[in-house]
Design an enzyme around this catalytic site. Structure first.
Site, mmCIF file in Angstrom:
data_model
loop_
_atom_site.group_PDB
_atom_site.id
_atom_site.type_symbol
_atom_site.label_atom_id
_atom_site.label_comp_id
_atom_site.label_asym_id
_atom_site.label_seq_id
_atom_site.Cartn_x
_atom_site.Cartn_y
_atom_site.Cartn_z
ATOM 1 N N ARG A 34 3.718 29.181 33.287
ATOM 2 C CA ARG A 34 4.749 28.578 33.425
ATOM 3 C C ARG A 34 5.449 29.179 34.564
ATOM 4 N NH1 ARG A 34 6.699 27.965 26.930
ATOM 5 N NH2 ARG A 34 5.186 25.513 27.094
ATOM 6 N N LYS A 199 -1.366 23.860 12.607
ATOM 7 C CA LYS A 199 -0.291 22.775 11.729
ATOM 8 C C LYS A 199 -0.946 21.367 12.116
ATOM 9 C CE LYS A 199 3.249 25.650 9.914
ATOM 10 N NZ LYS A 199 4.609 25.604 9.622
ATOM 11 N N GLY A 358 0.841 25.184 25.269
ATOM 12 C CA GLY A 358 0.939 26.816 25.111
ATOM 13 C C GLY A 358 0.188 27.352 25.496
ATOM 14 N N GLY A 382 4.295 20.355 23.329
ATOM 15 C CA GLY A 382 4.913 18.874 22.292
ATOM 16 C C GLY A 382 5.784 18.017 23.113
HETATM 17 P P1 ADP Z 1 -0.515 24.400 21.269
HETATM 18 O O1 ADP Z 1 0.453 25.717 21.884
HETATM 19 O O2 ADP Z 1 -1.905 24.544 22.206
HETATM 20 O O3 ADP Z 1 0.188 23.205 21.080
HETATM 21 P P2 ADP Z 1 -0.262 25.195 18.500
HETATM 22 O O4 ADP Z 1 0.198 26.267 18.965
HETATM 23 O O5 ADP Z 1 -0.700 24.208 18.226
HETATM 24 O O6 ADP Z 1 -1.544 25.509 19.962
HETATM 25 O O7 ADP Z 1 -2.248 26.210 17.759
HETATM 26 C C1 ADP Z 1 -2.167 28.281 18.338
HETATM 27 C C2 ADP Z 1 -2.035 28.476 17.281
HETATM 28 O O8 ADP Z 1 -3.240 28.276 16.404
HETATM 29 C C3 ADP Z 1 -3.039 29.901 17.663
HETATM 30 O O9 ADP Z 1 -2.144 30.867 17.116
HETATM 31 C C4 ADP Z 1 -4.642 30.134 16.621
HETATM 32 O O10 ADP Z 1 -5.084 31.384 16.411
HETATM 33 C C5 ADP Z 1 -4.116 28.655 15.415
HETATM 34 N N1 ADP Z 1 -5.134 28.674 14.671
HETATM 35 C C6 ADP Z 1 -6.069 27.828 15.688
HETATM 36 N N2 ADP Z 1 -7.013 28.080 14.659
HETATM 37 C C7 ADP Z 1 -6.882 28.314 13.656
HETATM 38 C C8 ADP Z 1 -6.971 28.502 12.272
HETATM 39 N N3 ADP Z 1 -8.772 28.243 11.925
HETATM 40 N N4 ADP Z 1 -6.528 29.283 11.503
HETATM 41 C C9 ADP Z 1 -4.847 29.688 12.168
HETATM 42 N N5 ADP Z 1 -4.442 29.317 12.916
HETATM 43 C C10 ADP Z 1 -5.419 28.812 14.056
HETATM 44 MG MG MG Z 2 1.616 26.678 20.406
#
Ligand code: ADP
Ligand code: MG
Length: 401
Positions: A34, A199, A358, A382
């Site tokens: 970033r 989530k 992120g 987001g």
């Molecule tokens: P981004 O920031 O790219 O939008 P998110 O914040 O939604 O992504 O999710 C990222 C997190 O999801 C990571 O820290 C990763 O460890 C977690 N994650 C991925 N798969 C699983 C899983 N099976 N169980 C728990 N956490 C998970």
């Molecule tokens: Mg994230």
């Protein structure tokens, strides 16, 4: 929207709202993507003789100073990236900020402390936010919005401040919005969306919208277990949002009606414990099981090898791919294979590929992929999702006109 070329910046104090919310581990920046993404905008303004005041949030402090969320390490790294010294104000609108801004000569840059150390930044109360924006406005003559990762926030520095100063959009936001337009208007097909992350509740809005746009939706990560549970499978102690099951069932149903293909993992890498993502202590007890055979005492932490192949095959023939969310706990090497396979599949396809989020953006770099092999790596998770959901983003609205 005006661009920075439309502003006469020489000798002026230019407030640049950036998104320097980088991942930190024990005060060390683990991914500086970033910082590098907004640096060209700052460099351009400095070359043109502006006095640049950079401001950002970092993490989620509670509206008061909290040393663990200080931007001080970011000032150092920004200086290295720009090849210039960056002075640092230890507050946002107080004595330190006033003094560092007053000390700026043409072509010099300062970084303010975390905007969220002031409750006015994120306040839901228009007057409280406005009062903070008024204070910020006294520091500058012009405003440049370039914090793409924060444009979906109705925050003082994002939404209220541009209303108080002549403003323009920065190069990073221009690029990001251009890419998002390519994903929403006349998208090249097949259009494949890969969603992961923790989530499902974070992503329900975008799935809802994409059900009318994407040709294929591939689901991995923690959110996959709500889908597997919706299909009636045992998911053990995996991440599960029971309250989202009815929504997910409706999506699966609508996908079938709309001819959108939903792809879920067919095998899972499970373990009895969540891995230590800091020490990377070896995990001894992991095993691969079919997606409908997750033991009641185990947690799904990555997709398995059959799913890796399945996901890759669903990406291979795409013309456009949008990927948001790691498909496993990539922060531990034992559970990074799925995320690596998805990144590799994007690279191997001939598609226009966009990585958003992120953690996803950090993942491709931390796992050693070459950023230039992707069509675009977005700095906003987001923000990209809300744009794709079709929402109006306050930080973009504020830059119009
Ligand atoms: P981004 O920031 O790219 O939008 P998110 O914040 O939604 O992504 O999710 C990222 C997190 O999801 C990571 O820290 C990763 O460890 C977690 N994650 C991925 N798969 C699983 C899983 N099976 N169980 C728990 N956490 C998970
Ligand atoms: Mg994230």
């Amino acid at each position: 929207m005006k661009t920075i070329e439309d502003l006469d910046v020489a000798g002026k104090r230019v407030f640049v709202r950036a998104d320097l919310n980088v991942p930190l581990s024990d005060g060390r920046i683990t991914d500086d993507g970033r910082i590098r993404a907004v640096a060209p905008t700052i460099a351009k303004l400095l070359e043109r003789g502006a006095r640049v005041i950079v401001a950002s949030h970092l993490g989620r402090p509670k509206g008061e100073p909290d040393p663990q969320f200080s931007l001080a390490p970011v000032a150092v790294r920004l200086g290295e990236v720009l090849g210039k010294s960056v002075s640092f104000a230890t507050d946002t609108v107080g004595e330190s900020a006033k003094a560092t801004v007053a000390a700026l000569a043409d072509g010099e840059v300062t970084l303010l402390e975390n905007l969220r150390f002031n409750a006015g930044e994120t306040s839901k109360d228009d007057a409280e936010r406005g009062a903070f924006a008024d204070q910020l406005a006294t520091l500058a003559d012009l405003y440049v919005g370039d914090g793409f990762g924060a444009v979906h926030r109705k925050h003082a520095s994002v939404y209220d401040l541009p209303a108080r100063l002549p403003h323009a959009v920065g190069d990073l936001i221009e690029t990001e919005v251009g890419v998002l337009k390519r994903l929403t208007e006349d998208v090249a097909r097949p259009y494949v969306v890969v969603l992961g992350g923790a989530k499902v509740s974070d992503k329900v809005g975008v799935i809802d919208n994409l059900l009318g746009k994407a040709d294929r939706i591939v689901i991995g990560g923690g959110m996959a277990y709500t889908f597997l549970a919706a299909k009636g499978y045992e998911v053990g102690i995996s991440l599960l949002q029971k309250d989202q099951i009815p929504t997910v069932l409706e999506y699966l149903d609508r996908a079938e009606k709309n001819g959108v293909e939903f792809v879920l993992p067919v095998d899972i890498c499970v373990s009895a414990n969540f891995p230590d993502t800091k020490t990377h202590a070896p995990v001894e007890d992991f095993e691969i099981v079919d997606a409908d055979k997750i033991p009641a005492t185990k947690e799904g932490l990555d997709i398995g090898p059959k799913s890796r192949e399945l996901f890759a095959s669903k990406i291979a023939d795409a013309a456009t791919v949008f990927w948001n969310g790691p498909v496993g706990v990539f922060e531990h090497p034992t559970f990074a294979n799925g995320t690596k396979a998805v990144a590799q599949a994007l690279i191997d396809s001939d598609a226009f590929t966009v990585v958003g989020g992120g953690d996803s953006a950090a993942a491709v770099r931390i796992l050693g992929f070459d950023e230039t092999e992707f069509g675009h790596i977005s700095t906003g998770g987001g923000a990209s999702l809300e744009y794709l959901e079709g929402k109006k983003l306050p930080g973009l609205t504020a830059l119009e006109g």
